[in-house]
Design an enzyme around this catalytic site. Structure first.
Site, short mmCIF file in Angstrom:
data_model
loop_
_atom_site.label_atom_id
_atom_site.label_comp_id
_atom_site.label_asym_id
_atom_site.label_seq_id
_atom_site.Cartn_x
_atom_site.Cartn_y
_atom_site.Cartn_z
N HIS A 149 0.54 -1.57 -0.26
CA HIS A 149 -0.06 0.10 -0.03
C HIS A 149 0.70 1.03 -0.08
O HIS A 149 0.72 2.33 -1.45
CB HIS A 149 -1.18 -0.36 0.78
CG HIS A 149 -2.08 0.84 1.09
ND1 HIS A 149 -2.72 1.07 -0.15
CD2 HIS A 149 -2.12 2.36 1.22
CE1 HIS A 149 -3.17 2.21 0.06
NE2 HIS A 149 -3.33 2.97 0.45
N ARG A 184 -11.65 -9.65 -10.72
CA ARG A 184 -9.92 -9.13 -11.56
C ARG A 184 -9.29 -10.18 -11.59
O ARG A 184 -9.39 -11.24 -11.13
CB ARG A 184 -9.46 -7.94 -10.71
CG ARG A 184 -9.49 -8.18 -9.27
CD ARG A 184 -8.60 -7.58 -8.47
NE ARG A 184 -7.35 -6.72 -8.89
CZ ARG A 184 -6.85 -6.56 -7.59
NH1 ARG A 184 -7.44 -6.15 -6.74
NH2 ARG A 184 -5.32 -5.65 -7.83
N ARG A 185 -7.69 -9.85 -12.42
CA ARG A 185 -7.32 -11.28 -12.72
C ARG A 185 -7.71 -11.73 -12.90
O ARG A 185 -7.37 -13.78 -12.48
CB ARG A 185 -6.29 -11.31 -10.92
CG ARG A 185 -5.76 -10.31 -10.13
CD ARG A 185 -5.12 -10.77 -8.97
NE ARG A 185 -4.60 -9.74 -8.32
CZ ARG A 185 -4.95 -9.47 -7.00
NH1 ARG A 185 -5.96 -10.71 -6.36
NH2 ARG A 185 -3.98 -8.70 -6.79
N HIS A 217 -10.54 1.36 -10.09
CA HIS A 217 -9.83 2.55 -9.08
C HIS A 217 -8.50 2.80 -9.40
O HIS A 217 -8.13 4.24 -9.16
CB HIS A 217 -9.65 2.06 -7.66
CG HIS A 217 -9.64 2.55 -6.52
ND1 HIS A 217 -9.49 3.78 -5.71
CD2 HIS A 217 -8.41 2.60 -5.79
CE1 HIS A 217 -8.30 4.34 -5.33
NE2 HIS A 217 -7.65 3.52 -5.35
N PHE A 218 -7.04 1.84 -9.10
CA PHE A 218 -6.25 2.04 -9.43
C PHE A 218 -5.45 2.52 -10.39
O PHE A 218 -4.31 2.85 -10.40
CB PHE A 218 -5.13 1.27 -8.79
CG PHE A 218 -4.45 -0.13 -8.82
CD1 PHE A 218 -4.12 -0.58 -10.63
CD2 PHE A 218 -5.59 -1.57 -8.54
CE1 PHE A 218 -4.15 -1.61 -11.21
CE2 PHE A 218 -5.43 -2.49 -9.05
CZ PHE A 218 -4.78 -2.74 -10.46
N HIS A 219 -6.97 2.41 -11.94
CA HIS A 219 -6.30 3.01 -13.31
C HIS A 219 -7.05 4.25 -13.18
O HIS A 219 -5.83 5.58 -13.73
CB HIS A 219 -6.69 2.57 -14.27
CG HIS A 219 -5.97 1.13 -15.14
ND1 HIS A 219 -6.61 -0.66 -14.21
CD2 HIS A 219 -5.29 0.83 -15.95
CE1 HIS A 219 -5.85 -0.89 -14.38
NE2 HIS A 219 -5.09 -0.41 -15.75
N TYR A 248 2.12 5.64 -2.35
CA TYR A 248 2.57 6.63 -1.93
C TYR A 248 3.70 7.31 -2.69
O TYR A 248 4.43 7.98 -3.02
CB TYR A 248 2.14 7.28 -0.59
CG TYR A 248 0.94 6.78 -0.09
CD1 TYR A 248 -0.18 8.17 -0.26
CD2 TYR A 248 0.42 5.45 0.89
CE1 TYR A 248 -1.36 6.82 -0.36
CE2 TYR A 248 -0.72 5.19 1.14
CZ TYR A 248 -1.97 6.35 0.43
OH TYR A 248 -3.61 5.87 0.81
#
Lengths: 68, 62, 573
Positions: free
Chosen positions: C228, C442-443, C379-381, C232
């Site tokens: 995680h 996913r995956r 979300h992370f795209h 950042y």
């Protein structure tokens, strides 16, 4: 209101497409589920009409150059 | 649009500043407006989430 | 001349090398992304289903480890050298860490690429989340460790510059950019403890055959300890660009320097003790520990909301200086014709949307709805794939002339490129989120199973799949445009002169208004460590005492013995 610059038109077009795509989602959330074959021609025509409207506006004075 | 495209000036500090605004005379109420809009959207989405998550009364995943 | 490349030619070489490595990874990862986008939606399947996971690993590792980290080390080198206005302490050391990273990359890439052929036993189809039970060839892990050590040494290099600068400037505030680099690197040191421990003590010995088994929950937990905060590590450089470059591009000044420092200190404090929020559905971790991680995660919204305020206020300052008026009318006075500005502003806008889906991910109850569905990649795209990637690409239009001495090829082509990325990601991100809500996993190469249908709340699943495929095609077009444009600018095909604009204007509220305690990085690191101990000590102890370090049940004392001795037993045997 003056006609936006080419850059402004490009940005407006990008946002226009986003609003058209997401507009259907929002309508669906509110309970109006329109078929694809109805929604996209209508929304697309609206987008084109708006764009033609922008192009019909008088050109920007030479003074204001930056941004839209 | 005569600025930009191929000219050497790539940012607005080169000759596009009309008035310098200092610390004390700057009041960012436009920012307040935008952030306010964002909070309204988020609040509405949370309300929407309540309908999705709790009023559906579907089985829990766990 | 004011250009970075003229003042610090040797450092500029390192920055250029890092950026070139970064964009190579971006290109490779992007092509893999297109293959996936078309494969899992069924539009075009040019690889076998089993090869899909090799493609997915290459996409993940290239994008989130190589593209982002190479770009940010280059950018940080510029930030440290330029803001402290001093050369690297020893340029040979600077080259050392760069080439260590390259060596690590070559090893890891060889392992991943080996998955495409049966000719070698090299293989690393373990995805970017490389925890057990998936197992790769040892060279993959050795490569990753080497790469990470390279980044550690890079941090040492920058700290040496900072310490030397402090000696010569006693009592002065650290320049903002250097401060941001130092806090980010401290966070990175804390975060990588997890992945280093996971690889060196468990996964690598297991992959080498020194131990028979591992405690997969332990390696998962240690992975997310790193997995995680690594987000950042990408996001903080992007924030730095929003704080430092974006106000200048908008024609304004940063609203508040102290607020920017507080944001970075908050990230140092709160980034690491959050990783368990990736493990809400993992059995074996008590709910209470998950709740603590959730609380920390929600606190992390604070620095992002502070950023939203500061960055928008800085942009508004620019717009007003350029003659903008009104409550929203000032938005028209922003320099939308500059790709560097427009790209970063759109990236910020997407990040605001991603913030909302992130809150859903982070909430324990809502997470169950979307866990392991396509919502999460959606979300992370928006976060790493747009907020970070688009910011990096956009900033290149401003940054490249500083380090090559050549002007960019065409601002308008750049504008088309950033707009296409935004558009492509709107299609793909939106569709991924909605498909995830319908429960599609996913995956997976083939998301359809006999007897399972995914019910979308609105629209049809095939329509959403089409949006994913369309989005990935638009993104690829944008990527190809970016690469072509980069090539033309880098080799100065149009012979455009570089703009002489490397100076960053001072903040409206300067560093002298910041509390002096913000400079005390030892204190903040110590508090960060305490927070990590509070969050992780008990869960890790309970995982180990339940199933041992290497997977068999036992007591904490017994497994500590086993931990110390069993690798040697493996060597002897």
């Amino acid at each position: 209101m003056n006609r936006p610059s080419p850059a402004g038109l490009l940005v407006a077009l990008a946002f226009g497409i986003v609003f058209v795509v997401e507009g259907r989602t929002v309508l669906g959330m509110l309970g109006f589920e329109l078929p694809l074959s109805v929604y996209f021609p209508v929304a697309g025509l609206l987008l084109v009409a708006m764009f033609v409207g922008l192009l019909l506006l008088p050109k920007t004075n030479s003074k204001q150059v930056a941004g839209t | 649009m005569d600025s930009g495209t191929e000219s050497a000036s790539a940012d607005a500090w080169d000759g596009e500043i009309e008035t310098e605004i200092g610390h004390d005379e700057y009041d960012p109420y436009g920012t307040l407006t935008l952030i306010g809009i964002y909070f309204v959207i988020i609040a509405l989405l949370w309300v929407f989430m309540y309908f999705v998550e709790f009023l559906g009364e579907g089985p829990t995943v766990m | 001349m004011n250009l970075f490349v003229d003042r610090y030619p040797e450092e500029a070489w390192i920055v250029r090398a890092a950026l070139a490595s970064s964009f190579l990874a971006l290109f490779l990862g992007g092509i893999m992304g297109l293959i996936q986008g078309l494969h899992r939606t069924g539009f075009l399947q040019i690889v076998q289903d089993s090869t899909y996971y090799t493609v997915l690993t290459l996409h993940g590792v290239s994008m989130v480890l190589l593209f982002t980290i190479y770009f940010l080390v280059g950018f940080f080198q510029w930030a440290v050298t330029d803001s402290l206005d001093r050369s690297a302490e020893d340029i040979r050391f600077t080259k050392l860490w760069y080439f260590l990273m390259v060596a690590g990359t070559v090893m890891a890439a060889a392992a991943i690429l080996g998955g495409f052929t049966d000719a070698t036993n090299l293989e690393a189809d373990v995805l970017y989340t490389f925890y057990a039970p998936l197992e790769a060839h040892p060279i993959f892990y050795i490569g990753l460790v080497t790469f990470v050590i390279g980044t550690w040494l890079a941090g040492v290099d920058w700290f040496r510059s900072w310490w030397a600068w402090k000696k010569e400037h006693p009592g002065e505030r650290t320049p903002l950019r250097a401060f941001m680099v130092m806090t980010t690197m401290l966070m990175w040191y804390l975060a990588t403890i997890g992945v280093a421990a996971a690889i060196l003590f468990f996964i690598l010995p297991w992959s080498l055959g020194l131990v028979d088994s591992v405690n997969s929950l332990l390696t998962r937990t240690l992975f997310w300890f790193f997995g995680h905060p690594v987000v950042y590590f990408w996001l903080m450089p992007a924030y730095m660009m929003w704080y430092v470059i974006l106000p200048k591009l908008a024609g304004g000044r940063l609203f508040s320097d102290p607020l920017a420092r507080i944001v970075f200190v908050l990230f140092l404090l709160l980034s690491v003790p959050t990783g368990i929020h990736h493990q809400y559905v993992d059995p074996g971790i008590a709910e209470g520990f998950k709740f603590v991680a959730m609380t920390n995660t929600m606190f992390l919204l604070l620095p992002s909301l502070l950023t939203a305020f500061t960055v928008v206020a800085s942009m508004e300052h620019g717009a007003r200086q350029r003659g903008g008026t009104g409550r929203l009318g000032w938005l028209r006075s922003l320099p939308w014709n500059k790709p560097a500005f427009t790209g970063m502003a759109l990236a910020g806008l997407m990040f605001a949307a991603a913030g909302f889906s992130g809150m859903v991910n982070a909430g324990m109850n809502l997470n169950y709805v979307i866990h392991n569905t396509l919502w999460v990649p959606g979300h992370f795209h928006l976060t790493v794939g747009t907020a970070v990637a688009l910011t990096f690409m956009a900033s290149t239009y401003w940054f490249l002339p500083q380090i090559t001495g050549n002007g960019v090829f065409s601002q308008r082509l750049g504008l088309v490129q950033v707009l296409l990325w935004f558009l492509g990601m709107v299609f793909m991100g939106n569709a991924m989120h909605r498909i995830g809500l319908a429960g599609e996993p996913r995956r997976t190469a083939e998301p359809f199973y006999d007897g399972v249908t995914f019910d979308t709340a609105l629209g049809s699943i095939s329509e959403l799949h089409f949006q994913i495929a369309l989005g990935s095609v638009i993104l690829t077009v944008s990527l190809l445009l970016f690469m072509a444009h980069l090539f033309l600018s880098w080799f100065d095909v149009a012979s455009n002169p570089a703009p002489d604009n490397g100076v960053i204007p001072e903040a409206l509220s300067g560093p002298e208004n910041a509390p002096i305690v913000l400079e005390n990085l030892r204190l903040w690191t110590a508090i960060a460590l305490v927070l990590i101990l509070l969050t992780y000590a008990l869960p890790l102890a309970s995982i180990v005492s339940a199933n041992g370090f290497f997977g068999s049940a036992g007591t904490l004392v017994g497994t500590a013995y086993e931990f110390a001795v069993s690798p040697f037993v493996g060597v002897v045997a």
